[in-house]
Design a protein around this motif. Structure first.
Motif: not given
Length: 230
Positions: A216-222, A225-226
């Motif tokens: 998901t977009d949230e998983e990609k962003a995480y 960022q990590t």
């Protein structure tokens, strides 16, 4: 004939993402051969200049003088003669197209493709495919160098400090690569990688591969960022 015995060698530190910087080092590949595969042992007498070099002390390397024959005759892994090493069951694999990587890494996942017939020292690993198919290797290379795969490796790989990993074989073998999904798209992108644009191309591949894993977009962003520094 000397080219059969003297082989270029890569150290782990020489391997970069999508490439490597050969340090001009060579390996004397004096082996016992592999009778089961019809590979004859190396007879050092066929290489008189190298035999003389070994017999008379060799040269200094990194400030240390190697003692040539007086040292190698005491090796626990010596072969049929003091000049030879014991058989290496996967010796032929070094001559195949292969993916290489370093065991110890501070730059994240850095896998490279080698068509140069290089040997690899004990600070690196190699990966071959049964068919020696270049497309399969390039496809694997894209995934192994992706940030998605780095995130997976980061979950299972031994760390030696906050910024360093050990890419041991048993960890890399656990990674799951989808079977040739979006193969043509990935291969066309990988084919554009150069020394100057590899960071830009890596980011493009990161997005393509993250979509293949259905992040998901949230998983990609995480994940981004990590692992933003890699």
């Amino acid at each position: 004939r000397t080219a059969e015995l003297i082989r270029p060698i890569l150290r782990g530190r020489d391997v970069k993402r999508y490439g490597y910087d050969w340090a001009g080092l060579w390996l004397i590949n004096a082996h016992n051969g592999l009778k089961s595969k019809g590979i004859k042992p190396v007879d050092i007498n066929d290489y008189p200049a190298i035999k003389e070099w070994l017999d008379n002390g060799g040269v200094a390397y990194n400030g240390k003088m190697y003692k040539g024959f007086s040292q190698i005759e005491k090796r626990s892994d010596r072969g049929d003669t003091p000049y030879n090493l014991r058989n290496c069951a996967y010796m032929e694999d070094f001559s195949k197209p292969k993916i290489v990587w370093a065991e110890l890494a501070r730059t994240g996942n850095a896998f490279a493709l080698d068509f140069g017939n290089n040997m690899v020292g004990n600070t690196g690993y190699i990966l071959t495919v049964p068919s020696n198919n270049q497309d399969e290797l390039l496809y694997l290379l894209a995934f192994l160098n992706s940030r998605s795969m780095l995130y997976s490796l980061n979950q299972i790989t031994t760390r030696f400090d906050e910024n360093g990993w050990r890419w041991l074989r048993q960890f890399v073998e656990q990674l799951r690569v989808p079977p040739l999904i979006n193969k043509n798209e990935i291969l066309s992108i990988v084919a554009t990688v150069t020394k100057d644009n590899k960071q830009e191309v890596s980011e493009i591949l990161n997005n393509v591969i993250a979509d293949i894993y259905n992040f998901t977009d949230e998983e990609k962003a995480y994940i981004n960022q990590t692992l933003s520094n890699y």
